[in-house]
Design a protein around this motif. Structure first.
Motif, PDB file in Angstrom:
ATOM      1  N   CYS A  37     -52.246 -13.588 -51.312  1.00  0.00           N
ATOM      2  CA  CYS A  37     -51.291 -13.424 -50.208  1.00  0.00           C
ATOM      3  C   CYS A  37     -50.924 -11.958 -50.006  1.00  0.00           C
ATOM      4  O   CYS A  37     -50.835 -11.477 -48.872  1.00  0.00           O
ATOM      5  N   GLY A  38     -50.710 -11.246 -51.121  1.00  0.00           N
ATOM      6  CA  GLY A  38     -50.351  -9.833 -51.018  1.00  0.00           C
ATOM      7  C   GLY A  38     -51.465  -9.007 -50.398  1.00  0.00           C
ATOM      8  O   GLY A  38     -51.228  -8.171 -49.522  1.00  0.00           O
ATOM      9  N   LEU A  39     -52.706  -9.243 -50.856  1.00  0.00           N
ATOM     10  CA  LEU A  39     -53.852  -8.478 -50.346  1.00  0.00           C
ATOM     11  C   LEU A  39     -54.130  -8.808 -48.881  1.00  0.00           C
ATOM     12  O   LEU A  39     -54.184  -7.910 -48.025  1.00  0.00           O
ATOM     13  N   PHE A  40     -54.301 -10.111 -48.583  1.00  0.00           N
ATOM     14  CA  PHE A  40     -54.618 -10.511 -47.210  1.00  0.00           C
ATOM     15  C   PHE A  40     -53.479 -10.163 -46.253  1.00  0.00           C
ATOM     16  O   PHE A  40     -53.707  -9.700 -45.137  1.00  0.00           O
ATOM     17  N   GLY A  41     -52.245 -10.401 -46.700  1.00  0.00           N
ATOM     18  CA  GLY A  41     -51.094 -10.140 -45.841  1.00  0.00           C
ATOM     19  C   GLY A  41     -50.937  -8.668 -45.507  1.00  0.00           C
ATOM     20  O   GLY A  41     -50.710  -8.300 -44.350  1.00  0.00           O
ATOM     21  N   THR A  42     -51.079  -7.809 -46.518  1.00  0.00           N
ATOM     22  CA  THR A  42     -50.942  -6.367 -46.297  1.00  0.00           C
ATOM     23  C   THR A  42     -52.033  -5.847 -45.368  1.00  0.00           C
ATOM     24  O   THR A  42     -51.762  -5.090 -44.420  1.00  0.00           O
ATOM     25  N   MET A  43     -53.281  -6.250 -45.634  1.00  0.00           N
ATOM     26  CA  MET A  43     -54.390  -5.809 -44.797  1.00  0.00           C
ATOM     27  C   MET A  43     -54.248  -6.337 -43.371  1.00  0.00           C
ATOM     28  O   MET A  43     -54.559  -5.634 -42.405  1.00  0.00           O
ATOM     29  N   CYS A  44     -53.773  -7.584 -43.261  1.00  0.00           N
ATOM     30  CA  CYS A  44     -53.610  -8.186 -41.930  1.00  0.00           C
ATOM     31  C   CYS A  44     -52.590  -7.415 -41.096  1.00  0.00           C
ATOM     32  O   CYS A  44     -52.835  -7.105 -39.930  1.00  0.00           O
ATOM     33  N   VAL A  45     -51.453  -7.083 -41.697  1.00  0.00           N
ATOM     34  CA  VAL A  45     -50.413  -6.350 -40.972  1.00  0.00           C
ATOM     35  C   VAL A  45     -50.920  -4.964 -40.584  1.00  0.00           C
ATOM     36  O   VAL A  45     -50.732  -4.518 -39.439  1.00  0.00           O
ATOM     37  N   PHE A  46     -51.574  -4.286 -41.518  1.00  0.00           N
ATOM     38  CA  PHE A  46     -52.071  -2.931 -41.238  1.00  0.00           C
ATOM     39  C   PHE A  46     -53.112  -2.940 -40.125  1.00  0.00           C
ATOM     40  O   PHE A  46     -53.027  -2.174 -39.158  1.00  0.00           O
ATOM     41  N   GLU A  47     -54.110  -3.822 -40.246  1.00  0.00           N
ATOM     42  CA  GLU A  47     -55.212  -3.833 -39.284  1.00  0.00           C
ATOM     43  C   GLU A  47     -54.750  -4.261 -37.890  1.00  0.00           C
ATOM     44  O   GLU A  47     -55.125  -3.643 -36.884  1.00  0.00           O
ATOM     45  N   ASN A  48     -53.931  -5.312 -37.820  1.00  0.00           N
ATOM     46  CA  ASN A  48     -53.481  -5.786 -36.511  1.00  0.00           C
ATOM     47  C   ASN A  48     -52.492  -4.812 -35.872  1.00  0.00           C
ATOM     48  O   ASN A  48     -52.451  -4.687 -34.640  1.00  0.00           O
ATOM     49  N   SER A  49     -51.704  -4.123 -36.692  1.00  0.00           N
ATOM     50  CA  SER A  49     -50.826  -3.083 -36.152  1.00  0.00           C
ATOM     51  C   SER A  49     -51.654  -1.947 -35.562  1.00  0.00           C
ATOM     52  O   SER A  49     -51.307  -1.381 -34.509  1.00  0.00           O
ATOM     53  N   LEU A  50     -52.758  -1.625 -36.221  1.00  0.00           N
ATOM     54  CA  LEU A  50     -53.660  -0.589 -35.711  1.00  0.00           C
ATOM     55  C   LEU A  50     -54.272  -1.016 -34.374  1.00  0.00           C
ATOM     56  O   LEU A  50     -54.379  -0.213 -33.441  1.00  0.00           O
ATOM     57  N   VAL A  51     -54.660  -2.300 -34.272  1.00  0.00           N
ATOM     58  CA  VAL A  51     -55.216  -2.815 -33.015  1.00  0.00           C
ATOM     59  C   VAL A  51     -54.185  -2.710 -31.897  1.00  0.00           C
ATOM     60  O   VAL A  51     -54.493  -2.265 -30.777  1.00  0.00           O
ATOM     61  N   LEU A  52     -52.945  -3.108 -32.187  1.00  0.00           N
ATOM     62  CA  LEU A  52     -51.887  -3.011 -31.171  1.00  0.00           C
ATOM     63  C   LEU A  52     -51.674  -1.563 -30.734  1.00  0.00           C
ATOM     64  O   LEU A  52     -51.497  -1.280 -29.548  1.00  0.00           O
ATOM     65  N   TYR A  53     -51.678  -0.649 -31.701  1.00  0.00           N
ATOM     66  CA  TYR A  53     -51.494   0.770 -31.368  1.00  0.00           C
ATOM     67  C   TYR A  53     -52.637   1.268 -30.484  1.00  0.00           C
ATOM     68  O   TYR A  53     -52.408   1.971 -29.487  1.00  0.00           O
ATOM     69  N   LEU A  54     -53.875   0.912 -30.831  1.00  0.00           N
ATOM     70  CA  LEU A  54     -55.030   1.360 -30.045  1.00  0.00           C
ATOM     71  C   LEU A  54     -54.982   0.815 -28.629  1.00  0.00           C
ATOM     72  O   LEU A  54     -55.340   1.507 -27.673  1.00  0.00           O
ATOM     73  N   ILE A  55     -54.514  -0.419 -28.488  1.00  0.00           N
ATOM     74  CA  ILE A  55     -54.466  -1.041 -27.158  1.00  0.00           C
ATOM     75  C   ILE A  55     -53.379  -0.399 -26.293  1.00  0.00           C
ATOM     76  O   ILE A  55     -53.624   0.031 -25.169  1.00  0.00           O
ATOM     77  N   PHE A  56     -52.161  -0.332 -26.830  1.00  0.00           N
ATOM     78  CA  PHE A  56     -51.034   0.095 -26.002  1.00  0.00           C
ATOM     79  C   PHE A  56     -50.857   1.606 -25.949  1.00  0.00           C
ATOM     80  O   PHE A  56     -50.036   2.106 -25.177  1.00  0.00           O
ATOM     81  N   SER A  57     -51.619   2.351 -26.725  1.00  0.00           N
ATOM     82  CA  SER A  57     -51.575   3.817 -26.619  1.00  0.00           C
ATOM     83  C   SER A  57     -52.648   4.347 -25.671  1.00  0.00           C
ATOM     84  O   SER A  57     -52.670   5.541 -25.367  1.00  0.00           O
ATOM     85  N   SER A  58     -53.526   3.457 -25.212  1.00  0.00           N
ATOM     86  CA  SER A  58     -54.592   3.860 -24.289  1.00  0.00           C
ATOM     87  C   SER A  58     -54.346   3.219 -22.932  1.00  0.00           C
ATOM     88  O   SER A  58     -54.510   2.005 -22.789  1.00  0.00           O
ATOM     89  N   PRO A  59     -53.940   4.000 -21.921  1.00  0.00           N
ATOM     90  CA  PRO A  59     -53.637   3.438 -20.593  1.00  0.00           C
ATOM     91  C   PRO A  59     -54.801   2.665 -19.996  1.00  0.00           C
ATOM     92  O   PRO A  59     -54.606   1.626 -19.368  1.00  0.00           O
ATOM     93  N   GLY A  60     -56.019   3.139 -20.215  1.00  0.00           N
ATOM     94  CA  GLY A  60     -57.176   2.454 -19.644  1.00  0.00           C
ATOM     95  C   GLY A  60     -57.428   1.100 -20.267  1.00  0.00           C
ATOM     96  O   GLY A  60     -57.949   0.192 -19.621  1.00  0.00           O
ATOM     97  N   ILE A  61     -57.064   0.945 -21.545  1.00  0.00           N
ATOM     98  CA  ILE A  61     -57.304  -0.322 -22.242  1.00  0.00           C
ATOM     99  C   ILE A  61     -56.190  -1.323 -21.977  1.00  0.00           C
ATOM    100  O   ILE A  61     -56.443  -2.502 -21.716  1.00  0.00           O
ATOM    101  N   ARG A  62     -54.945  -0.868 -22.049  1.00  0.00           N
ATOM    102  CA  ARG A  62     -53.827  -1.812 -21.951  1.00  0.00           C
ATOM    103  C   ARG A  62     -53.678  -2.416 -20.550  1.00  0.00           C
ATOM    104  O   ARG A  62     -52.977  -3.409 -20.386  1.00  0.00           O
TER     105      ARG A  62
END
Length: 341
Positions: A37-62
């Motif tokens: 749970c610790g490994l999967f949960g930590t990686m899940c939060v980090f990776e999906n947060s990165l995806v959200l940042y990439l999407i909403f920080s790029s005007p062309g993508i969002r």
């Protein structure tokens, strides 16, 4: 005979029966669940947060509905991992059962809402690809940002309403019915209804992707035949085919991770589960976190726009680190030159 397995205790709603659902008996099992749970949960939060940042920080993508749906999927996976890990580890590893029925059902509702929203977001993404490939000339008119946001609002509201039904009264305590063998206070009929909801979502996704892949295969054949006339339209087709294949990989991972959990849930409705099977269910539940962790990796590897944004982000970070490393050296060189003067 195990008192937790008697029919009378299965239908009880007292707080003491919560211990019957704490199936991890050895320290090794608790440590294993905690690590997973610790490994999967930590990686899940980090990776999906990165995806959200990439999407909403790029005007062309969002601005693209496709990535709004992927952003919804990432947000649902973040919430699911946080709520699931906290409640699951607290219950199974630390054996905390001092909270009330309402608090437990609220936690379970949060997990159900997040995972249901994750699956529903994947359905919207499948429908988006379905429209993009089946009606490419009308896609921009049919799939506007306003409609995308409306669909997401309806999605989250529906998932939250269904998940909160046990808290609102559809539970075995209020109805004095048989409780589920897998979840405290949850009515078996509600669990059957939730499973049907998930199966319908999966069926719709499979149908949409079957059509998407059929059309994608036609596009590939078309591009091979008319390679000499390849232009903007063929480029658009290649992007649709690539995204369709990416989301098919997401669907395959989803099915592999969720199938064991759904099979055991269905089996628990029609038959008694042994203590070993309930332990298997606890470990299989962590596969849902694995699914949420793998999705962003697939996006980064398969989506050209997200991978480009990720490379730009890494390049920016490297330049910042390089500037930070060189700054003290430059300052110290400047100071030494002043002293010598």
């Amino acid at each position: 005979m195990d008192t937790c397995r008697t029919p009378a205790n299965i239908s009880k709603c007292s707080g003491s029966t919560m211990e019957c659902f704490m199936v991890l008996s050895t320290q090794a099992q608790k440590i294993s669940i905690g690590i997973l749970c610790g490994l999967f949960g930590t990686m899940c939060v980090f990776e999906n947060s990165l995806v959200l940042y990439l999407i909403f920080s790029s005007p062309g993508i969002r601005k693209k509905p496709s990535y709004l749906f992927i952003g919804s999927l990432a947000l649902a996976d973040i919430l699911a991992s946080i709520i699931f890990v906290c409640s699951f580890v607290n219950f199974h590893v630390f054996h905390e059962a001092g909270f009330s029925k309402e608090v437990f059902l609220l936690q379970l509702g949060g997990v159900s809402t997040s995972f249901s929203a994750s699956l529903s977001s994947l359905l919207l993404t499948a429908l988006d690809r379905y429209i993009s490939i089946s009606r490419p000339s009308e896609y921009k008119l049919l799939m506007t940002r306003r409609r995308a946001w409306t669909a997401l609002a309806v999605l989250w509201l529906t998932c939250a309403t269904i998940a909160c039904l046990p808290l609102l009264g559809w539970n075995c305590c209020v109805l004095d019915s048989t409780c589920s063998e897998l979840f405290p206070f949850v009515d078996d009929n509600y669990l059957a209804g939730w499973i049907c909801f998930v199966v319908v979502l999966l069926g719709c996704i499979v149908y949409a992707y079957a059509h998407v892949l059929w059309r994608a295969r036609q596009h590939v054949a078309y591009m091979e035949k008319h390679q000499a006339q390849a232009g903007k339209q063929n480029t658009r087709m290649r992007m649709d085919v690539m995204l369709a294949k990416t989301l098919l990989m997401v669907l395959a991972v989803l099915m592999l991770c969720w199938s064991p959990v759904l099979v055991l849930m269905i089996y628990s409705i029609f038959s008694r589960l042994s203590a070993r099977l309930r332990k298997v269910f606890a470990f299989c539940s962590t596969l849902c976190l694995l699914n949420s962790m793998v999705n962003p990796i697939i996006y980064a590897l398969r989506s050209k726009e997200l991978s480009c944004s990720l490379r730009r982000l890494f390049s920016h970070c490297r330049r910042q680190l390089k500037a930070a490393e060189e700054s003290p050296e430059a300052e110290s060189t400047h100071k030494s030159s002043v002293v010598e003067t």
